[in-house]
Motif scaffolding. Structure first.
Motif, PDB file in Angstrom:
ATOM      1  N   ALA A 194      27.972   3.032  13.078  1.00  0.00           N
ATOM      2  CA  ALA A 194      28.480   2.083  14.069  1.00  0.00           C
ATOM      3  C   ALA A 194      29.970   1.838  13.868  1.00  0.00           C
ATOM      4  O   ALA A 194      30.441   1.659  12.741  1.00  0.00           O
ATOM      5  CB  ALA A 194      27.725   0.761  13.968  1.00  0.00           C
ATOM      6  N   GLY A 195      30.716   1.885  14.979  1.00  0.00           N
ATOM      7  CA  GLY A 195      32.149   1.619  14.943  1.00  0.00           C
ATOM      8  C   GLY A 195      33.008   2.749  14.432  1.00  0.00           C
ATOM      9  O   GLY A 195      34.216   2.563  14.224  1.00  0.00           O
ATOM     10  N   SER A 196      32.425   3.941  14.287  1.00  0.00           N
ATOM     11  CA  SER A 196      33.188   5.033  13.677  1.00  0.00           C
ATOM     12  C   SER A 196      33.360   6.240  14.590  1.00  0.00           C
ATOM     13  O   SER A 196      33.900   7.262  14.166  1.00  0.00           O
ATOM     14  CB  SER A 196      32.499   5.499  12.389  1.00  0.00           C
ATOM     15  N   TYR A 197      32.930   6.134  15.844  1.00  0.00           N
ATOM     16  CA  TYR A 197      32.957   7.301  16.716  1.00  0.00           C
ATOM     17  C   TYR A 197      33.416   6.920  18.124  1.00  0.00           C
ATOM     18  O   TYR A 197      33.379   5.760  18.518  1.00  0.00           O
ATOM     19  CB  TYR A 197      31.575   7.956  16.790  1.00  0.00           C
ATOM     20  N   ILE A 198      33.829   7.946  18.858  1.00  0.00           N
ATOM     21  CA  ILE A 198      34.175   7.800  20.275  1.00  0.00           C
ATOM     22  C   ILE A 198      33.012   8.321  21.106  1.00  0.00           C
ATOM     23  O   ILE A 198      32.487   9.408  20.846  1.00  0.00           O
ATOM     24  CB  ILE A 198      35.447   8.589  20.618  1.00  0.00           C
ATOM     25  N   LEU A 199      32.611   7.550  22.104  1.00  0.00           N
ATOM     26  CA  LEU A 199      31.613   8.009  23.067  1.00  0.00           C
ATOM     27  C   LEU A 199      32.347   8.538  24.293  1.00  0.00           C
ATOM     28  O   LEU A 199      33.230   7.861  24.833  1.00  0.00           O
ATOM     29  CB  LEU A 199      30.685   6.863  23.458  1.00  0.00           C
ATOM     30  N   ILE A 200      31.989   9.738  24.736  1.00  0.00           N
ATOM     31  CA  ILE A 200      32.657  10.379  25.874  1.00  0.00           C
ATOM     32  C   ILE A 200      31.647  10.624  26.989  1.00  0.00           C
ATOM     33  O   ILE A 200      30.533  11.094  26.732  1.00  0.00           O
ATOM     34  CB  ILE A 200      33.272  11.740  25.475  1.00  0.00           C
ATOM     35  N   THR A 201      32.030  10.303  28.226  1.00  0.00           N
ATOM     36  CA  THR A 201      31.265  10.758  29.386  1.00  0.00           C
ATOM     37  C   THR A 201      32.241  11.379  30.382  1.00  0.00           C
ATOM     38  O   THR A 201      33.367  10.896  30.536  1.00  0.00           O
ATOM     39  CB  THR A 201      30.464   9.638  30.075  1.00  0.00           C
ATOM     40  N   LEU A 202      31.794  12.432  31.049  1.00  0.00           N
ATOM     41  CA  LEU A 202      32.671  13.196  31.945  1.00  0.00           C
ATOM     42  C   LEU A 202      31.823  13.801  33.057  1.00  0.00           C
ATOM     43  O   LEU A 202      31.008  14.692  32.807  1.00  0.00           O
ATOM     44  CB  LEU A 202      33.377  14.297  31.145  1.00  0.00           C
ATOM     45  N   PRO A 225      40.838  13.484  16.841  1.00  0.00           N
ATOM     46  CA  PRO A 225      40.918  13.528  15.381  1.00  0.00           C
ATOM     47  C   PRO A 225      39.781  12.807  14.669  1.00  0.00           C
ATOM     48  O   PRO A 225      39.807  12.677  13.446  1.00  0.00           O
ATOM     49  CB  PRO A 225      42.245  12.802  15.117  1.00  0.00           C
ATOM     50  N   MET A 226      38.787  12.307  15.418  1.00  0.00           N
ATOM     51  CA  MET A 226      37.722  11.537  14.789  1.00  0.00           C
ATOM     52  C   MET A 226      36.384  11.882  15.429  1.00  0.00           C
ATOM     53  O   MET A 226      36.328  12.571  16.454  1.00  0.00           O
ATOM     54  CB  MET A 226      37.987  10.038  14.929  1.00  0.00           C
ATOM     55  N   ALA A 227      35.312  11.423  14.820  1.00  0.00           N
ATOM     56  CA  ALA A 227      33.963  11.716  15.307  1.00  0.00           C
ATOM     57  C   ALA A 227      33.805  11.275  16.759  1.00  0.00           C
ATOM     58  O   ALA A 227      34.287  10.212  17.165  1.00  0.00           O
ATOM     59  CB  ALA A 227      32.929  11.015  14.431  1.00  0.00           C
ATOM     60  N   ALA A 228      33.131  12.097  17.536  1.00  0.00           N
ATOM     61  CA  ALA A 228      32.882  11.798  18.944  1.00  0.00           C
ATOM     62  C   ALA A 228      31.559  12.419  19.351  1.00  0.00           C
ATOM     63  O   ALA A 228      31.103  13.404  18.765  1.00  0.00           O
ATOM     64  CB  ALA A 228      34.012  12.331  19.816  1.00  0.00           C
ATOM     65  N   VAL A 229      30.955  11.831  20.374  1.00  0.00           N
ATOM     66  CA  VAL A 229      29.713  12.376  20.920  1.00  0.00           C
ATOM     67  C   VAL A 229      29.840  12.425  22.434  1.00  0.00           C
ATOM     68  O   VAL A 229      30.324  11.487  23.067  1.00  0.00           O
ATOM     69  CB  VAL A 229      28.490  11.545  20.479  1.00  0.00           C
ATOM     70  N   LEU A 230      29.420  13.548  23.019  1.00  0.00           N
ATOM     71  CA  LEU A 230      29.531  13.767  24.457  1.00  0.00           C
ATOM     72  C   LEU A 230      28.184  14.212  25.019  1.00  0.00           C
ATOM     73  O   LEU A 230      27.782  15.366  24.871  1.00  0.00           O
ATOM     74  CB  LEU A 230      30.593  14.839  24.753  1.00  0.00           C
TER      75      LEU A 230
END
Length: 355
Positions: A194-202, A225-230
């Motif tokens: 929690a609080g450590s990633y970027i959530l992406i929607t496109l 440059p950091m954790a992300a989930v798409l």
């Protein structure tokens, strides 16, 4: 009283859930799914998770060019309305399903209720903008989420039947937030903290149908440059393949589209949200998470004015700069989307007016 509700796309399933619960306490509802979102991961799972009744009709229209899709919906909805003879037709938001439902009803002299009325991006190249403007101009009830939406309608000469009720998506978030905490394990499954990633929607057509905009956005994602989930929308995946674009960044997890509860859990626990979705912008606001919107304008202008949302367009540099620097102090932000009881206000107003 009989209400015929038209839904067809993922955001509408979310909006319909709390309103349908209110309708069914006091009246009859006929639920029509146009089939605009036809993939099981984008449709069926939402009805299951949100406890929305199985639609009385599924029109199975599927993905087509805008004119063909809207025309087929219009024809099929007309048949349903003639058969069911509802007292009103309820539509949500700004999709082709919204416009088709509003046009079919108005041509048959059935009053239209538009939930999420008065939104404007002022970009007539967006199909959603055309849909929402036309729907507002044929509606009897215009249920607005904010005071800004009411001002937009007034500027177009629409002042009758306008009601400030708040945002039904806030109703949905409040209802489902605890359920998500209890039932979903998506963070653990994806190895996210929690609080450590970027959530992406496109998924917006203005980004996915424009090869240069899509290229710039994918380049920005590849440089995160950091954790992300798409969670990758099927349509976006197809456009990326068509343009020879791939996600090539070890920080980014590409996953299949997720259900609403999983999505809500991902939003609530994200450090920042990177999106081009209208609904996700609001959910970021409700979740108190900074939102970076990859569009040139937004219909949710309040979020930008309050400083919780920043517009970057599809510019690679601006996206990356916002990811690095954009922060929000939510304790100072005014709640502008109502009190979480919009659904009840909508149903009460319709019942009052129809007697």
């Amino acid at each position: 009283m009989k209400v015929l509700t038209v839904v067809g796309a993922r955001p509408q399933f979310i909006k319909a859930a709390p309103v349908s619960r209110e309708i069914r306490r006091k009246a009859d509802e006929i639920l029509v799914h146009t089939g605009q979102h036809y993939d099981k991961s984008m449709s069926d799972v939402f009805f299951e998770e949100l406890h929305i009744p199985v639609p009385d009709y599924n029109l199975h229209v599927g993905s087509k060019a805008h004119g063909r899709q809207t025309g087929e919906m219009l024809s099929k909805l007309e048949d349903v309305i003639l058969s069911e003879k509802p007292d009103c037709v309820l539509v949500y938001g700004d999709t082709n399903s919204t416009l088709a439902g509003a046009l079919a009803a108005s041509k048959l002299h059935i009053p239209v209720a538009h939930v999420e009325a008065g939104l404007r991006s002022f970009n007539r190249r967006m199909p959603e903008e055309i849909n929402r403007v036309l729907t507002d101009h044929v509606s009897k009830w215009l249920f607005c989420p904010t005071k800004t939406a009411i001002r937009h309608l007034a500027s177009e000469g629409i002042t009758e039947g306008v009601h400030l009720v708040g945002d039904v998506m806030l109703d949905a978030v409040l209802y489902n937030k605890r359920l998500a905490e209890e039932k979903t394990t998506t963070l653990q499954d994806l190895g996210l903290e929690a609080g450590s990633y970027i959530l992406i929607t496109l998924h917006r057509a203005e980004n996915t149908d424009d090869s240069e905009r899509l290229r710039q956005i994918i380049e920005a994602i590849n440089r995160l440059p950091m954790a992300a989930v798409l969670p990758l929308h099927p349509r976006t995946r197809g456009k990326m393949e068509q343009n020879g674009l791939i996600i090539d960044n070890d920080h980014v997890q590409l996953i299949e589209p997720v259900g609403y509860l999983d999505m809500l859990q991902l939003e609530v626990n994200a450090r920042k949200i990177l999106t081009d979705s209208g609904g996700v912008q609001k959910e970021a606001f409700f979740a108190r998470v900074p939102c970076i919107t990859m569009r040139d304008e937004t219909e949710w202008t309040e979020t930008v004015e309050l400083g919780t949302n920043i517009l970057t367009g599809a510019d690679t540099g601006k996206i990356l700069e916002a990811v690095e620097t954009f922060e929000v102090e939510f304790s100072e932000i005014e709640p502008v989307f109502g009190d979480g009881h919009a659904s009840g206000k909508i149903v009460e107003q319709i019942i009052r007016d129809l007697g």
